[in-house]
Write an enzyme that holds these catalytic residues in place. Structure first.
Site, PDB file in Angstrom:
ATOM      1  N   HIS A  96       0.803  -1.178  -0.313  1.00  8.60           N
ATOM      2  CA  HIS A  96      -0.044   0.496   0.152  1.00  8.60           C
ATOM      3  C   HIS A  96       0.473   1.426   0.182  1.00  8.60           C
ATOM      4  O   HIS A  96       0.436   1.971   0.171  1.00  8.60           O
ATOM      5  CB  HIS A  96      -0.928   0.306   1.394  1.00  8.60           C
ATOM      6  CG  HIS A  96      -2.421   0.161   0.601  1.00  8.60           C
ATOM      7  ND1 HIS A  96      -3.608   0.891   1.484  1.00  8.60           N
ATOM      8  CD2 HIS A  96      -3.125   1.218  -0.140  1.00  8.60           C
ATOM      9  CE1 HIS A  96      -4.538   1.290   0.530  1.00  8.60           C
ATOM     10  NE2 HIS A  96      -3.944   1.858  -0.077  1.00  8.60           N
ATOM     11  N   ASP A 123      -9.769  -1.002   3.420  1.00  8.59           N
ATOM     12  CA  ASP A 123      -9.126  -0.926   4.265  1.00  8.59           C
ATOM     13  C   ASP A 123      -8.656  -1.613   5.403  1.00  8.59           C
ATOM     14  O   ASP A 123      -9.849  -0.850   6.128  1.00  8.59           O
ATOM     15  CB  ASP A 123      -7.674  -0.044   4.294  1.00  8.59           C
ATOM     16  CG  ASP A 123      -6.180  -0.269   4.808  1.00  8.59           C
ATOM     17  OD1 ASP A 123      -5.343  -1.680   4.911  1.00  8.59           O
ATOM     18  OD2 ASP A 123      -5.301  -0.020   4.193  1.00  8.59           O
ATOM     19  N   HIS A 125      -6.943  -1.140   7.655  1.00  6.91           N
ATOM     20  CA  HIS A 125      -5.439  -0.247   8.440  1.00  6.91           C
ATOM     21  C   HIS A 125      -6.331   1.068   7.995  1.00  6.91           C
ATOM     22  O   HIS A 125      -6.805   1.276   6.929  1.00  6.91           O
ATOM     23  CB  HIS A 125      -4.353  -0.732   8.255  1.00  6.91           C
ATOM     24  CG  HIS A 125      -4.087  -2.246   9.049  1.00  6.91           C
ATOM     25  ND1 HIS A 125      -4.421  -3.496   7.577  1.00  6.91           N
ATOM     26  CD2 HIS A 125      -3.733  -2.756   9.641  1.00  6.91           C
ATOM     27  CE1 HIS A 125      -3.400  -3.787   8.374  1.00  6.91           C
ATOM     28  NE2 HIS A 125      -3.947  -3.988   9.265  1.00  6.91           N
ATOM     29  N   ASP A 127      -3.279   3.040   7.618  1.00  7.61           N
ATOM     30  CA  ASP A 127      -2.473   3.597   7.128  1.00  7.61           C
ATOM     31  C   ASP A 127      -1.396   5.411   7.167  1.00  7.61           C
ATOM     32  O   ASP A 127      -1.582   6.119   6.640  1.00  7.61           O
ATOM     33  CB  ASP A 127      -2.465   3.580   5.713  1.00  7.61           C
ATOM     34  CG  ASP A 127      -2.402   2.295   5.295  1.00  7.61           C
ATOM     35  OD1 ASP A 127      -1.751   1.446   6.031  1.00  7.61           O
ATOM     36  OD2 ASP A 127      -2.695   1.595   4.043  1.00  7.61           O
ATOM     37  N   HIS A 140       4.564   0.681   4.492  1.00 11.49           N
ATOM     38  CA  HIS A 140       2.975   0.989   3.601  1.00 11.49           C
ATOM     39  C   HIS A 140       2.224   1.332   5.100  1.00 11.49           C
ATOM     40  O   HIS A 140       0.545   1.497   4.851  1.00 11.49           O
ATOM     41  CB  HIS A 140       3.166  -1.191   3.266  1.00 11.49           C
ATOM     42  CG  HIS A 140       1.868  -1.851   4.655  1.00 11.49           C
ATOM     43  ND1 HIS A 140       1.567  -2.961   4.705  1.00 11.49           N
ATOM     44  CD2 HIS A 140       2.895  -1.592   6.073  1.00 11.49           C
ATOM     45  CE1 HIS A 140       1.305  -3.153   5.897  1.00 11.49           C
ATOM     46  NE2 HIS A 140       2.543  -2.855   6.653  1.00 11.49           N
ATOM     47  N   ASP A 226      -7.281  -2.002  -0.798  1.00 12.46           N
ATOM     48  CA  ASP A 226      -6.554  -2.877  -0.660  1.00 12.46           C
ATOM     49  C   ASP A 226      -7.206  -4.411  -0.128  1.00 12.46           C
ATOM     50  O   ASP A 226      -8.874  -4.078   0.629  1.00 12.46           O
ATOM     51  CB  ASP A 226      -6.001  -2.479   1.441  1.00 12.46           C
ATOM     52  CG  ASP A 226      -4.641  -3.681   1.452  1.00 12.46           C
ATOM     53  OD1 ASP A 226      -4.897  -4.386   1.556  1.00 12.46           O
ATOM     54  OD2 ASP A 226      -3.884  -3.128   2.315  1.00 12.46           O
ATOM     55  N   ASP A 228      -7.407  -6.299   1.655  1.00 14.13           N
ATOM     56  CA  ASP A 228      -6.926  -7.365   3.301  1.00 14.13           C
ATOM     57  C   ASP A 228      -8.737  -6.221   4.068  1.00 14.13           C
ATOM     58  O   ASP A 228      -8.777  -6.431   5.425  1.00 14.13           O
ATOM     59  CB  ASP A 228      -5.819  -6.403   4.569  1.00 14.13           C
ATOM     60  CG  ASP A 228      -5.884  -5.467   4.795  1.00 14.13           C
ATOM     61  OD1 ASP A 228      -6.505  -4.710   4.330  1.00 14.13           O
ATOM     62  OD2 ASP A 228      -4.833  -5.034   5.357  1.00 14.13           O
ATOM     63  N   GLU A 271      -1.552  -5.513  -1.318  1.00 15.76           N
ATOM     64  CA  GLU A 271      -1.434  -5.864  -1.154  1.00 15.76           C
ATOM     65  C   GLU A 271      -1.551  -7.692  -1.577  1.00 15.76           C
ATOM     66  O   GLU A 271      -2.195  -8.643  -0.587  1.00 15.76           O
ATOM     67  CB  GLU A 271      -2.025  -5.637   0.381  1.00 15.76           C
ATOM     68  CG  GLU A 271      -1.634  -4.155   1.179  1.00 15.76           C
ATOM     69  CD  GLU A 271      -0.407  -4.272   1.565  1.00 15.76           C
ATOM     70  OE1 GLU A 271       0.080  -5.331   2.067  1.00 15.76           O
ATOM     71  OE2 GLU A 271       0.131  -2.908   1.915  1.00 15.76           O
TER      72      GLU A 271
END
Length: 305
Positions: A96, A123, A125, A127, A140, A226, A228, A271
């Site tokens: 990412h 995402d 996360h 980030d 990332h 992303d 994930d 990712e």
């Protein structure tokens, strides 16, 4: 629509080898054919040429591959700016950290056109670490903080021509946030929807509210997807899985709504780690979701390209 594929095979932003293979595996999983079947023109611009590490000062924090990642950000930003002159750029990662480059290049183009750039960050996360706050040193985890102009990147990452306005950013699907990020998010105007909000209100209501704001502002919309974002049993091919992610239907519905809005002008897919995937399941699902975003429906009816 002219879809421009841009591969960014970088994996130094995270600790698990393999995601540099993501761009070619996405193509092998049928991405080009899927887009052409929807009536889109596909132009494969190939990979961002691997850059030489940037000369950056030593940093007090233990940052991993800072000169290398910074160079990829700069190189990707330049290619994003050029590719966004016409067509629909699709950036294939890689980790990412590539979005620090893709979005900064797109933001420069949007500023020159006099239109606001909005970003949907799909995402697990946020980030939203700075170079000073990250405890892992994995870069990332910093792109959204950099893009929003948070302090501490000066001299380490390339200067931003046009920082994002936090009120133009929506994080969707969040479920893993470090304490420093949590404190920073509480102080920003950024819209943040974790999985609890999706459970309570539904993904459609949350997304449509954001899309209405983009439309009212005559904005350009970049989607940074992303893998994930998805629940790990659906998408095992990621290096930083977090349980409790989006379901198959939630993900497809989000992509269908994005397509129906007619607002999306560019896309990241990041990712994907084929080394961790199970018989190509994650790559195949990612291609399906890109198809939904670009017009694939159950009935076959879609908005004209």
């Amino acid at each position: 629509m002219k879809c421009k594929l841009i591969s960014v095979p970088v994996e130094q932003g995270q600790p698990v080898p393999g995601c540099a293979l993501g761009p070619e595996v996405l193509k092998d999983a049928g991405l080009v054919a899927a887009l052409r079947d929807l009536g889109h023109e596909v132009v494969d611009l190939g990979a961002v040429p691997a850059p030489q590490p940037r000369a950056v000062p030593a940093h007090a924090n233990r940052l991993k591959f800072l000169p290398e990642v910074s160079a990829w950000v700069e190189a990707t930003a330049g290619m994003a700016y050029e590719a966004s002159a016409d067509g629909f750029p699709i950036f294939l990662g890689g980790d990412h950290s590539i979005s620090a480059g893709s979005v900064s290049g797109l933001a420069r183009r949007a500023a020159e056109e006099g239109r606001p750039l909005f970003v949907l960050w799909m995402d697990a996360h946020s980030d939203f670490h700075t170079l000073d706050s990250t405890t892992s040193g994995n870069l990332h985890g910093v792109p959204l903080a950099y893009l929003c102009g948070r302090p501490g990147f000066e001299g380490y990452f390339p200067p931003l021509a046009a920082p994002l306005s936090p009120q133009h950013v929506c994080i969707l699907g969040l479920r893993s946030v470090d304490e420093a990020e949590r404190e920073a998010l509480a102080e920003t105007a950024m819209r943040v929807h974790d999985m609890s909000a999706i459970d309570r209100r539904g993904i459609a209501a949350l997304l449509e509210s954001f899309l209405n704001e983009v439309c009212a502002a005559n904005g350009l919309l970049h989607v940074s997807f992303d893998v994930d974002f998805l629940d790990p049993p659906l998408a095992p091919g990621v290096g930083t899985p977090v349980q409790g992610g989006a379901t198959f239907r939630e993900a497809h519905l989000a992509m269908e709504l994005l397509h129906e809005s007619g607002l999306v002008t560019s896309l990241d897919v990041v990712e994907l780690n084929p080394v961790l995937d199970e018989r190509g399941r994650t790559a195949g699902l990612a291609v399906e979701l890109v198809g939904s975003l670009l017009g694939k429906t159950i009935t076959g009816k879609r908005r004209a390209a």
